[in-house]
Design a protein around this motif. Structure first.
Motif, PDB file in Angstrom:
ATOM      1  N   UNK A  62       5.348  12.779  -6.624  1.00 38.37           N
ATOM      2  CA  UNK A  62       3.981  12.470  -7.047  1.00 38.37           C
ATOM      3  C   UNK A  62       3.798  10.964  -7.220  1.00 38.37           C
ATOM      4  N   UNK A  63       4.856  10.287  -7.666  1.00 41.03           N
ATOM      5  CA  UNK A  63       4.758   8.840  -7.883  1.00 41.03           C
ATOM      6  C   UNK A  63       4.470   8.093  -6.588  1.00 41.03           C
ATOM      7  N   UNK A  64       4.768   8.712  -5.448  1.00 44.69           N
ATOM      8  CA  UNK A  64       4.555   8.049  -4.167  1.00 44.69           C
ATOM      9  C   UNK A  64       3.085   7.907  -3.800  1.00 44.69           C
ATOM     10  N   UNK A  65       2.198   8.364  -4.673  1.00 50.07           N
ATOM     11  CA  UNK A  65       0.777   8.083  -4.496  1.00 50.07           C
ATOM     12  C   UNK A  65       0.514   6.579  -4.591  1.00 50.07           C
ATOM     13  N   UNK A  66       1.393   5.873  -5.280  1.00 50.26           N
ATOM     14  CA  UNK A  66       1.242   4.430  -5.487  1.00 50.26           C
ATOM     15  C   UNK A  66       2.106   3.657  -4.499  1.00 50.26           C
ATOM     16  N   UNK A  67       1.513   2.682  -3.836  1.00 50.25           N
ATOM     17  CA  UNK A  67       2.245   1.870  -2.853  1.00 50.25           C
ATOM     18  C   UNK A  67       3.457   1.192  -3.484  1.00 50.25           C
ATOM     19  N   UNK A  68       3.318   0.715  -4.722  1.00 51.19           N
ATOM     20  CA  UNK A  68       4.447   0.036  -5.386  1.00 51.19           C
ATOM     21  C   UNK A  68       5.624   0.986  -5.568  1.00 51.19           C
ATOM     22  N   UNK A  69       5.353   2.244  -5.850  1.00 55.17           N
ATOM     23  CA  UNK A  69       6.418   3.235  -6.016  1.00 55.17           C
ATOM     24  C   UNK A  69       7.124   3.481  -4.681  1.00 55.17           C
ATOM     25  N   UNK A  70       6.360   3.569  -3.611  1.00 57.56           N
ATOM     26  CA  UNK A  70       6.960   3.769  -2.291  1.00 57.56           C
ATOM     27  C   UNK A  70       7.858   2.589  -1.940  1.00 57.56           C
ATOM     28  N   UNK A  71       7.407   1.404  -2.226  1.00 61.24           N
ATOM     29  CA  UNK A  71       8.208   0.203  -1.947  1.00 61.24           C
ATOM     30  C   UNK A  71       9.473   0.182  -2.799  1.00 61.24           C
ATOM     31  N   UNK A  72       9.362   0.544  -4.064  1.00 63.14           N
ATOM     32  CA  UNK A  72      10.522   0.580  -4.954  1.00 63.14           C
ATOM     33  C   UNK A  72      11.543   1.603  -4.456  1.00 63.14           C
ATOM     34  N   UNK A  73      11.080   2.760  -4.039  1.00 65.06           N
ATOM     35  CA  UNK A  73      11.971   3.788  -3.510  1.00 65.06           C
ATOM     36  C   UNK A  73      12.695   3.285  -2.270  1.00 65.06           C
ATOM     37  N   UNK A  74      11.942   2.726  -1.333  1.00 61.46           N
ATOM     38  CA  UNK A  74      12.541   2.275  -0.079  1.00 61.46           C
ATOM     39  C   UNK A  74      13.513   1.118  -0.285  1.00 61.46           C
ATOM     40  N   UNK A  75      13.307   0.333  -1.337  1.00 65.20           N
ATOM     41  CA  UNK A  75      14.211  -0.782  -1.629  1.00 65.20           C
ATOM     42  C   UNK A  75      15.546  -0.312  -2.196  1.00 65.20           C
ATOM     43  N   UNK A  76      15.535   0.764  -2.993  1.00 59.29           N
ATOM     44  CA  UNK A  76      16.783   1.272  -3.598  1.00 59.29           C
ATOM     45  C   UNK A  76      16.594   2.745  -3.948  1.00 59.29           C
ATOM     46  N   UNK A  77      16.846   3.587  -2.961  1.00 57.38           N
ATOM     47  CA  UNK A  77      16.624   5.028  -3.133  1.00 57.38           C
ATOM     48  C   UNK A  77      17.454   5.613  -4.270  1.00 57.38           C
ATOM     49  N   UNK A  78      18.714   5.215  -4.362  1.00 56.61           N
ATOM     50  CA  UNK A  78      19.587   5.771  -5.402  1.00 56.61           C
ATOM     51  C   UNK A  78      19.056   5.466  -6.798  1.00 56.61           C
ATOM     52  N   UNK A  79      18.666   4.227  -7.010  1.00 58.04           N
ATOM     53  CA  UNK A  79      18.140   3.842  -8.325  1.00 58.04           C
ATOM     54  C   UNK A  79      16.833   4.578  -8.622  1.00 58.04           C
ATOM     55  N   UNK A  80      16.007   4.745  -7.605  1.00 60.75           N
ATOM     56  CA  UNK A  80      14.728   5.420  -7.826  1.00 60.75           C
ATOM     57  C   UNK A  80      14.935   6.893  -8.154  1.00 60.75           C
ATOM     58  N   UNK A  81      15.873   7.528  -7.462  1.00 61.56           N
ATOM     59  CA  UNK A  81      16.184   8.939  -7.763  1.00 61.56           C
ATOM     60  C   UNK A  81      16.747   9.072  -9.180  1.00 61.56           C
ATOM     61  N   UNK A  82      17.605   8.127  -9.572  1.00 61.12           N
ATOM     62  CA  UNK A  82      18.188   8.146 -10.916  1.00 61.12           C
ATOM     63  C   UNK A  82      17.097   7.957 -11.977  1.00 61.12           C
ATOM     64  N   UNK A  83      16.122   7.130 -11.679  1.00 62.42           N
ATOM     65  CA  UNK A  83      15.014   6.871 -12.608  1.00 62.42           C
ATOM     66  C   UNK A  83      14.297   8.168 -12.988  1.00 62.42           C
ATOM     67  N   UNK A  84      14.236   9.119 -12.053  1.00 59.41           N
ATOM     68  CA  UNK A  84      13.543  10.384 -12.297  1.00 59.41           C
ATOM     69  C   UNK A  84      14.489  11.519 -12.670  1.00 59.41           C
ATOM     70  N   UNK A  85      15.798  11.237 -12.703  1.00 54.64           N
ATOM     71  CA  UNK A  85      16.764  12.246 -13.135  1.00 54.64           C
ATOM     72  C   UNK A  85      16.992  13.370 -12.139  1.00 54.64           C
ATOM     73  N   UNK A  86      16.944  13.065 -10.848  1.00 58.26           N
ATOM     74  CA  UNK A  86      17.172  14.106  -9.844  1.00 58.26           C
ATOM     75  C   UNK A  86      18.581  14.666  -9.958  1.00 58.26           C
ATOM     76  N   UNK A  87      18.727  15.936  -9.640  1.00 58.64           N
ATOM     77  CA  UNK A  87      20.034  16.580  -9.621  1.00 58.64           C
ATOM     78  C   UNK A  87      20.786  16.119  -8.370  1.00 58.64           C
ATOM     79  N   UNK A  88      22.077  16.401  -8.325  1.00 60.77           N
ATOM     80  CA  UNK A  88      22.856  16.066  -7.135  1.00 60.77           C
ATOM     81  C   UNK A  88      22.299  16.771  -5.904  1.00 60.77           C
ATOM     82  N   UNK A  89      21.916  18.042  -6.070  1.00 56.33           N
ATOM     83  CA  UNK A  89      21.330  18.801  -4.963  1.00 56.33           C
ATOM     84  C   UNK A  89      20.071  18.107  -4.436  1.00 56.33           C
ATOM     85  N   UNK A  90      19.218  17.659  -5.337  1.00 52.69           N
ATOM     86  CA  UNK A  90      17.973  17.000  -4.950  1.00 52.69           C
ATOM     87  C   UNK A  90      18.250  15.643  -4.298  1.00 52.69           C
TER      88      UNK A  90
END
Length: 117
Positions: A32-60
């Motif tokens: 849902x956060x990817x509605x914002x361009x800044x969030x998409x850029x943050x994810x693409x810059x460091x996917x691991x950190x962005x996933x950790x920020x949201x607490x994704x499981x290993x499976x996710x």
């Protein structure tokens, strides 16, 4: 009022119910956060950190890294939220439908057209 009946399995389909909503909450919140361009850029810059920020499981996290839409659905992803993620990859919901049915995108589109969808 009677208790809800269990869903009949549909081959190739993950039923999104309350249990799956709870399982997928971190993943769907991130998507849902990817509605914002800044969030998409943050994810693409460091996917691991962005996933950790949201607490994704290993499976996710694995499904995200592998860009595996079917695994994302199995990990609790809701197609409407996942559309934000798959859109960043240049894919659409018809691409996911093709994956689910084991068809090419062209075959899947032809099947939809033949069915009047």
């Amino acid at each position: 009022m009677s208790a809800p009946t269990p869903h009949e399995p549909i081959p190739g389909t993950t039923i999104f119910d309350g249990r799956m909503a709870m399982k997928g909450y971190p993943l769907n919140k991130m998507c849902y956060s990817f509605n914002e361009a800044a969030a998409r850029q943050e994810f693409l810059a460091d996917e691991d950190a962005y996933c950790a920020k949201f607490g994704l499981t290993d499976e996710q996290k694995t499904a995200i890294k592998e860009r595996n839409a079917l695994a994302l659905l199995a990990a609790g992803g809701n197609i409407y939220y996942l559309a934000k993620f798959i859109g960043m990859l240049g894919l659409n919901v018809q691409d996911i439908g093709a994956q689910q049915t084991g068809m090419t995108v062209e075959e899947f589109k032809a099947k939809l057209k033949a069915a009047g969808n």
